[in-house]
Structures are given as C-alpha cells and as structure tokens.
Design an enzyme around this catalytic site. Structure first.
Site, mmCIF file in Angstrom:
data_model
loop_
_atom_site.group_PDB
_atom_site.id
_atom_site.type_symbol
_atom_site.label_atom_id
_atom_site.label_comp_id
_atom_site.label_asym_id
_atom_site.label_seq_id
_atom_site.Cartn_x
_atom_site.Cartn_y
_atom_site.Cartn_z
ATOM 1 N N GLU A 42 0.806 -1.228 0.000
ATOM 2 C CA GLU A 42 0.000 0.000 0.000
ATOM 3 C C GLU A 42 0.840 1.280 0.000
ATOM 4 O O GLU A 42 0.709 2.139 0.874
ATOM 5 C CB GLU A 42 -0.967 -0.017 1.191
ATOM 6 C CG GLU A 42 -1.899 -1.219 1.160
ATOM 7 C CD GLU A 42 -2.769 -1.352 2.400
ATOM 8 O OE1 GLU A 42 -2.712 -0.474 3.275
ATOM 9 O OE2 GLU A 42 -3.497 -2.354 2.495
ATOM 10 N N GLU A 83 -6.291 -10.625 -1.119
ATOM 11 C CA GLU A 83 -7.074 -10.371 0.100
ATOM 12 C C GLU A 83 -8.556 -10.250 -0.243
ATOM 13 O O GLU A 83 -9.224 -9.281 0.108
ATOM 14 C CB GLU A 83 -6.583 -9.101 0.810
ATOM 15 C CG GLU A 83 -5.105 -9.109 1.130
ATOM 16 C CD GLU A 83 -4.636 -7.859 1.864
ATOM 17 O OE1 GLU A 83 -5.486 -7.161 2.483
ATOM 18 O OE2 GLU A 83 -3.423 -7.570 1.839
#
Length: 373
Positions: A158, A263
């Site tokens: 991220e 995810e």
C-alpha cells in the site's frame, strides 16, 4: 432360466458395487475449492492466531480441506514480529510457516514494509539513515530467517494514494520513492528464491493502476527483481468493477509479472460515504443503519453475493493463464476483519463460508463453475 452365480463371480460383483459406492461417497465428500481449481490457480486463505495454533477444530478441518495457500493475517506485520528495536518475536511466525510446511501449502509472507501497524519506535525515527538501518535489519532478519521456506513475500504494501501518487508515509517522507527499490533489493538478497510482490488495494482502478504500473516499470528498468503484483480485492456487492479488474489483469500481466488476488472479500454492508478500499486508519462511529443484518443474512443478499463471486470467478477462469493465486481474506464470516472495519462490532458476511464453517450460496456458485470439468 435359472442363473447360478459362481461364488468368486458373486463376491466380485458385490465388491465392485461396494467400490463404486465408496468412490461416489469419497467424491461427494472431497469437494473442495483447491481440488476444483487445481489446474487453474492456487486458492488461499488468511490465517489468524487461532488457526495457526489449530485451536478451532472445525476451522482447521475447513482450511486443510479447501485451501492450498496461506497468508498470515497479522502476525508477520512489523509491530508484532519486531516490537522493539533489538527484539524480534518469531513464535507465531515460526508456527505459521510450520503449519504451511506440514500441510504442503504455498506460504505467502505478509508483509515486510508497510506504513501501518509499525512498531512504536519506528514512528519516532527522524533521520533517513536511521530508517534505512531499520529497513535493512528488519528485512534481512525476517526474510532471512525464512529463506527457502516462503514461496512469496508481499515486500511493499500500500505505497500509493488513490490518484496513483506516492503515499506520504514515513518511508516516503524520509527516503523518497527509492525506499521501494531498496525494500525489493533487500528482500531479493535475503530470500533469493521467493517470489516478490507489490501489494495494494484499488489498483484495479485506472488512476491508481497507472501509478502502480509506472512504479513497477521503474523497478524493472533499474534491474530490481519484482515477480508479481497483488490486487487485494476488498470490494462491495454494490459495486460492479469487472471491467476494471480485467483491464488490470491484462495491463499488469503485460509487464511480464504474475497477478495474484491476495485479500479477497465482498462486504454486504454499506460503508460511510460509500467508502472504497482498505485503509485501516479509517474508522467511523457505529450506526444501526450500517449494521442491517445483525441477526441473519437475507436470502436475497446471499444470492447477490453469490452472483458477484460467480461473475468474478468467471473472469478469473477466463484469465487463468495470468493469475497465480486467489486468496480469501479470512477463513469464514466470523473471522473476517470486515466485522470491525470501518465500523466496529458489525456483522458482515463477505466470504464463502458462514460462521459455522458451512458453505454458503457463494461457495456453491464458485464451485458450480467447475462442475462437470
């Protein structure tokens, strides 16, 4: 005419009938995601502490039956595994790796460098040299300890804003964009045989995708090893982003790297301000309107969830030559992080298995795509 069966022939027929019945029974009880998709891509799940320690027999049985890849949900994040400057805590991480090895699973490490869930001492660092020392020690120690045991690492997690620019994390502020190259180079040196991934949410969206592609091209041009990209896949059943997902698969694959969905889950609940993504720092106050299915999931919503997963896996199968792994972010609905984010104490239903580890309509929809093959 009376037919008399010889004893050997009689028992042979009985044995064949028994064997056919046994095989039918075994096949009906061996239905699993990992077997259905074994020729397509790996099917994974995220493990929490209770799963690593095998404290829940029902969940443990489900994990071993359905999945052939595992990711640690939290226990390898730096605040857990490296809580103090000169102290590491490898207890659960060691057990996680041992669990994967024992069950012959693909083992994904998550994550080496992330701006969130950092140890407290890192937030106090003010100089570039000190932050470099942390990165070097952390990656060398953690990735080095499990070298040869991990199939892949989420090296950097991220690093981008929604518009594709660099997130102003402590790493970016003190080291600039070069921290990403540094992290991948350190990981490649510490564990040369593991596949190295960049992992992020919303990178199927055009602006953020463009930023991720530019970043990956820079790494490749510099000679840095990067093997794949992880598209997290934290989505809502109220969004229809199939085109963006397919575009992302094709554009990332065109870079010569693998594409994983790392995810995966679908929230069935509304988010404040139609929030998208998975920024763990975003939290909001509880509101009954935001927890609509506290007691049970309506059948119509379960059907909508099943349709979303079906559409997604149709796309995955279409592009299976480009996809390395599909990992669900949780074993069952009760284990999902979405029960506590972005609003705490909600009852969400984002996965294929319910709170009792029983398959839902969504599971059947995903399995139906492979029936008869």
């Amino acid at each position: 005419m009376k037919i008399t069966l010889r004893p050997n022939l009689y028992f042979g027929i009985i044995f064949c009938l028994f064997l056919n019945s046994f095989n039918s029974f075994s096949q009906s009880n061996s239905k699993s995601l990992k077997k259905a998709y074994q020729d397509d891509f790996l099917i994974g799940t995220a493990l929490g502490t209770q799963h690593i320690l095998e404290k829940n027999a029902q969940a443990d049985k489900l994990i071993k039956e359905q999945f052939n890849a595992i990711t640690p949900e939290n226990i390898m994040k730096s605040e857990v595994i490296h809580p103090e400057l000169h102290r590491y805590n490898f207890d659960l991480a060691d057990k996680f790796v041992a669990y994967g090895q024992k069950n012959q699973m693909y083992i994904a490490g998550h994550t080496l460098i992330w701006h969130s869930q950092l140890p407290r001492f890192v937030y106090k660092i003010q100089s570039a040299d000190s932050l470099k020392m942390f990165m070097e020690d952390h990656i060398k120690t953690v990735a080095g300890r499990y070298a040869g045991k991990m199939n892949s690492w989420d090296v950097v997690n991220e690093a981008l804003n929604e518009d594709g620019t660099m997130r102003p994390s402590i790493f970016y502020k003190l080291l600039g964009e070069d921290y990403i190259k540094m992290a991948f180079d350190l990981a490649a040196k510490a564990d040369p045989n593991a596949e190295l991934y960049y992992n992020d949410y919303n990178i199927e969206q055009p602006a953020k995708r463009k930023g991720a592609i530019a970043m990956i091209k820079k790494l490749q041009a510099s000679g840095t090893k990067i093997d794949g990209v992880g598209i997290q896949g934290h989505w809502s059943i109220n969004s229809n982003n199939i085109k963006e997902i397919e575009d992302a698969i094709n554009e990332f694959s065109a870079l010569g790297i693998k594409v994983a969905f790392t995810e995966l889950d679908y929230t069935v609940l509304p988010n404040p301000w139609d929030l998208k993504g998975a920024d763990v720092n975003q939290n909001f106050e509880a509101d009954p309107k935001m927890n609509q299915y506290k007691d049970a999931l309506p059948d119509s919503v379960g059907t909508k969830l099943a349709n979303r997963y079906s559409d997604l896996f149709i796309l995955f199968l279409k592009n299976k030559d480009k996809i390395s792994r599909v990992t669900f972010w949780g074993v069952n609905d009760g284990h999902s992080w979405l029960n506590g984010w972005p609003i705490k104490n909600r009852t969400n239903y984002p996965l294929l298995f319910d709170r009792d580890c029983q398959p839902k309509k969504a599971y059947n929809a995903v399995m139906q795509l492979k029936s008869g093959q």
